[in-house]
Structures are given as structure tokens and as C-alpha cells.
Design an enzyme around this catalytic site. Structure first.
Site, mmCIF file in Angstrom:
data_model
loop_
_atom_site.group_PDB
_atom_site.id
_atom_site.type_symbol
_atom_site.label_atom_id
_atom_site.label_comp_id
_atom_site.label_asym_id
_atom_site.label_seq_id
_atom_site.Cartn_x
_atom_site.Cartn_y
_atom_site.Cartn_z
ATOM 1 N N ARG A 52 0.822 -1.217 0.000
ATOM 2 C CA ARG A 52 0.000 0.000 0.000
ATOM 3 C C ARG A 52 0.853 1.263 0.000
ATOM 4 N NH1 ARG A 52 -5.605 -0.336 0.374
ATOM 5 N NH2 ARG A 52 -5.347 1.881 0.719
ATOM 6 N N TYR A 87 -8.861 14.058 -6.181
ATOM 7 C CA TYR A 87 -9.287 15.305 -5.530
ATOM 8 C C TYR A 87 -8.542 15.481 -4.214
ATOM 9 C CZ TYR A 87 -12.572 11.954 -3.325
ATOM 10 O OH TYR A 87 -13.139 10.872 -2.689
ATOM 11 N N PRO A 88 -8.266 16.734 -3.890
ATOM 12 C CA PRO A 88 -7.650 16.995 -2.589
ATOM 13 C C PRO A 88 -8.740 17.221 -1.543
ATOM 14 C CG PRO A 88 -7.644 19.000 -3.890
ATOM 15 C CD PRO A 88 -8.362 17.961 -4.710
ATOM 16 N N MET A 89 -8.420 16.977 -0.297
ATOM 17 C CA MET A 89 -9.403 17.232 0.756
ATOM 18 C C MET A 89 -8.725 17.637 2.065
ATOM 19 S SD MET A 89 -10.844 13.438 1.692
ATOM 20 C CE MET A 89 -11.601 14.017 3.209
ATOM 21 N N ARG A 104 -9.560 18.130 6.559
ATOM 22 C CA ARG A 104 -10.461 17.907 7.690
ATOM 23 C C ARG A 104 -10.832 19.266 8.286
ATOM 24 N NH1 ARG A 104 -12.264 13.293 6.591
ATOM 25 N NH2 ARG A 104 -10.885 11.500 6.720
HETATM 26 C C1 VOV Z 1 -11.916 2.478 -1.749
HETATM 27 C C2 VOV Z 1 -12.267 2.336 -0.513
HETATM 28 C C3 VOV Z 1 -11.653 2.914 0.706
HETATM 29 C C4 VOV Z 1 -11.195 2.184 1.790
HETATM 30 C C5 VOV Z 1 -11.227 0.684 1.953
HETATM 31 C C6 VOV Z 1 -10.683 3.130 2.743
HETATM 32 C C7 VOV Z 1 -10.176 2.761 3.997
HETATM 33 C C8 VOV Z 1 -9.509 3.667 4.809
HETATM 34 C C9 VOV Z 1 -8.931 3.328 6.107
HETATM 35 C C10 VOV Z 1 -9.012 1.940 6.753
HETATM 36 C C11 VOV Z 1 -8.327 4.462 6.594
HETATM 37 C C12 VOV Z 1 -7.609 4.627 7.966
HETATM 38 C C13 VOV Z 1 -6.279 3.976 7.997
HETATM 39 C C14 VOV Z 1 -5.276 4.536 7.015
HETATM 40 O O1 VOV Z 1 -4.911 3.778 6.127
HETATM 41 O O2 VOV Z 1 -4.890 5.701 7.123
HETATM 42 C C15 VOV Z 1 -8.511 5.494 5.620
HETATM 43 C C16 VOV Z 1 -7.983 6.782 5.745
HETATM 44 C C17 VOV Z 1 -8.381 7.808 4.928
HETATM 45 N N1 VOV Z 1 -9.286 7.767 3.884
HETATM 46 FE FE1 VOV Z 1 -10.114 6.098 3.103
HETATM 47 N N2 VOV Z 1 -10.813 4.416 2.245
HETATM 48 C C18 VOV Z 1 -11.420 4.331 1.001
HETATM 49 C C19 VOV Z 1 -11.793 5.374 0.160
HETATM 50 C C20 VOV Z 1 -11.635 6.698 0.532
HETATM 51 C C21 VOV Z 1 -12.244 7.816 -0.143
HETATM 52 C C22 VOV Z 1 -13.181 7.730 -1.323
HETATM 53 C C23 VOV Z 1 -11.856 8.954 0.513
HETATM 54 C C24 VOV Z 1 -12.310 10.375 0.233
HETATM 55 C C25 VOV Z 1 -13.368 10.748 1.257
HETATM 56 C C26 VOV Z 1 -14.706 10.944 0.663
HETATM 57 O O3 VOV Z 1 -15.692 11.061 1.428
HETATM 58 O O4 VOV Z 1 -14.805 11.039 -0.565
HETATM 59 C C27 VOV Z 1 -10.956 8.580 1.564
HETATM 60 C C28 VOV Z 1 -10.304 9.467 2.401
HETATM 61 C C29 VOV Z 1 -9.442 9.039 3.396
HETATM 62 C C30 VOV Z 1 -8.574 9.916 4.147
HETATM 63 C C31 VOV Z 1 -8.454 11.423 3.907
HETATM 64 C C32 VOV Z 1 -7.908 9.168 5.076
HETATM 65 C C33 VOV Z 1 -6.874 9.658 6.103
HETATM 66 C C34 VOV Z 1 -7.643 10.262 7.245
HETATM 67 C C35 VOV Z 1 -6.891 10.651 8.455
HETATM 68 O O5 VOV Z 1 -7.380 11.598 9.098
HETATM 69 O O6 VOV Z 1 -5.875 10.064 8.827
HETATM 70 N N3 VOV Z 1 -10.869 7.197 1.565
HETATM 71 N N4 VOV Z 1 -9.259 5.006 4.570
#
Ligand code: VOV
Length: 249
Positions: free
Chosen positions: A131, A145-147, A149
Site C-alpha cells: 500500500r 481530488y484533494p481534501m 479535515r
Molecule cells: C476504496 C475504498 C476505501 C477504503 C477501503 C478506505 C479505507 C480507509 C482506512 C481503513 C483508513 C484509515 C487507515 C489509514 O490507512 O490511514 C482510511 C484513511 C483515509 N481515507 Fe479512506 N478508504 C477508502 C476510500 C476513501 C475515499 C473515497 C476517501 C475520500 C473521502 C470521501 O468522502 O470522498 C478517503 C479518504 C481518506 C482519508 C483522507 C484518510 C486519512 C484520514 C486521516 O485523518 O488520517 N478514503 N481510509
């Protein structure tokens, strides 16, 4: 207590989007165009070798909207390499026609939030390694896209307890897992590197899945309450052997 969560970090990422100057491209001879394409294909071959050696990854997309024409995504061990790639593109003849539109610099990141995968050996597990230093899937579509919190007095991600953030991201992860096989994501951290806090790069065979996952996630508390989004860029995969077709007049 509100405290920073440990991140494990991987390859650096450059999302480099360009407008293509079709007007100038049409004004040069076919011979010049063919030479420019050949030169660029040679450059892509170098990137392919890097990818085969698992020292980086790249993908090129034809952007659907008018924010840009092409989106290059590069993953490399160092920022130096990313800058060198950008400069190498600019030095090619085709580079004269690739007008910078928008770029985003970030680093692949995973947090220790995910209780399912937490553990002392996290950094060593093959899952985490893959990963952090992934070969991008050559799926048909990508969306970037950027995002950030939110940091509002009533909803401030950076003042809530770590346990609460873990709970919220667990819920987020569960939604994400429903899209296994349909959407792949690369999350890159950009605090201190670029304008927003994270970059989200999604890959799908069917672009409808971007709309579905992003919509569904809007109902997860972590998004509803704490997420802000920048511009979305959606593109269709451009394989190297299709570059000449794309540029043909
Ligand atoms: C395709 C599916 C998918 C999956 C399985 C998934 C899973 C996970 C896990 C398990 C974790 C936490 C552990 C880590 O690995 O950091 C995250 C973390 C994160 N994610 Fe996610 N995310 C996905 C998809 C996914 C999307 C589509 C988005 C955009 C949000 C949306 O509303 O459009 C996103 C955002 C994020 C972000 C910004 C973070 C970091 C946040 C922070 O504050 O640290 N993410 N995400």
C-alpha cells in the site's frame, strides 16, 4: 486526548495535469509530430522500466472535463525524482505543447488508526508495504481530488480524541470495503507540501463507482462532519500504445 496519530509513509506522489496546446500542435508538420511522439514514447519507456523494477509507478489519463487535457500521476521514492520527471517532460518537444494546468504534491500515507491492521509489525507486513509503494492499477478510469479535515469550533478534527478519530475512520473503512474490486484508493498526505491536507486518488473500471462511493461516504460521520473537498479531476486511462492515436490529427 487529542494527539497526532503515527503515520507510516511511502512513495512521494506528483499529480501533474496539463492542457494540450492543440492549436500549436496542428501548426507543425506531420514529420515533426511523429518525432515528438517517438521521443515521448522513449521517455515513457524509462518510466516503465522503473515500474517493472518496483522503484516507482506512473499512469497517464485523458481528462474528461476542461480542467486539463492530460493527468500524469507519478509515484517515486524521492521528491528529487518527481522534480526530475517534470523537468524531463518539459525538455521534450511534446513538452512544449503540454501547458501546466494544475499539480499536486503529496506522500502516500497510512495511519495507525485502523484497528484491524494495527500492530508492531505494521510497517513490515507485505500488505502495508504494497500500500505504501504500490504499482498503480491500469484500470480504465481515475479520479483525483484533494481534501481537508474541518477545523471549525463545533467540528474540529484536530481537537477530538484519537479514539474517536479511530472510530470514525473505522466506519469509513467499512464503507470503503464494500467497494472492494470496484474502487481502489491511494491516500496521500499533503500537510506541509501542498494546499490541502490529503490527496485522494481513486481507480475504477466503471466511473459510476466514483459517484457511488463518494456519495455513500458523504453519509459517514467522518465525511459529513469533518471533510472539505477541492476540485475533482476525472480521467480515462491512456496506455502508452494509444498515445499516438490520441495525438493523431
Ligand atoms: C476504496 C475504498 C476505501 C477504503 C477501503 C478506505 C479505507 C480507509 C482506512 C481503513 C483508513 C484509515 C487507515 C489509514 O490507512 O490511514 C482510511 C484513511 C483515509 N481515507 Fe479512506 N478508504 C477508502 C476510500 C476513501 C475515499 C473515497 C476517501 C475520500 C473521502 C470521501 O468522502 O470522498 C478517503 C479518504 C481518506 C482519508 C483522507 C484518510 C486519512 C484520514 C486521516 O485523518 O488520517 N478514503 N481510509
Amino acid at each position: 486526548m487529542a494527539e497526532a496519530v503515527v503515520t507510516v509513509d511511502g512513495w512521494s506522489a506528483l499529480h501533474d495535469t496539463r492542457h494540450f496546446d492543440w492549436t500549436s500542435w496542428k501548426s507543425i508538420s506531420e514529420d515533426e509530430r511523429n518525432k515528438a511522439i517517438k521521443e515521448f514514447e522513449e521517455l515513457i519507456k524509462q518510466w516503465e522500466t522503473v515500474e517493472e523494477n518496483k522503484e516507482g509507478s506512473h499512469s497517464i489519463f485523458k481528462v474528461v472535463g476542461n480542467k486539463a487535457d492530460l493527468m500524469f500521476i507519478f509515484l517515486r521514492e524521492t521528491m528529487d525524482e518527481l522534480e526530475e520527471i517534470k523537468t524531463a517532460i518539459n525538455k521534450t518537444v511534446l513538452g512544449d505543447f503540454l501547458i501546466p494546468a494544475y499539480s499536486y504534491v503529496s506522500i502516500i500515507e497510512m495511519t495507525m488508526h485502523d484497528p484491524m491492521k494495527a500492530g508492531d509489525d505494521r510497517e513490515l507486513s507485505p500488505y502495508v508495504k504494497e500500500r505504501l509503494k504500490p504499482t498503480m492499477p491500469k484500470w480504465e478510469h481515475a479520479c483525483f481530488y484533494p481534501m481537508a479535515r474541518r477545523r471549525e469550533p463545533e467540528a474540529n478534527w484536530f481537537t477530538i480524541d484519537k479514539e474517536e478519530r479511530t472510530r470514525l475512520l473505522y466506519e469509513h473503512g467499512m464503507t470503503g470495503r464494500k467497494y472492494a474490486g470496484k474502487v481502489k484508493e491511494i491516500i496521500t498526505g499533503s500537510i506541509g507540501l501542498d494546499e490541502w491536507e490529503w490527496g485522494v486518488t481513486l481507480f475504477a473500471h466503471d466511473p459510476l463507482q466514483f459517484k457511488k462511493i463518494v456519495y455513500e461516504m458523504r453519509f459517514d460521520e467522518v465525511t459529513t462532519k469533518y471533510a472539505e473537498f477541492g476540485d475533482f479531476i476525472m480521467g480515462n486511462y491512456l496506455a502508452t500504445d494509444k498515445l499516438a492515436d490520441y495525438l493523431a490529427l
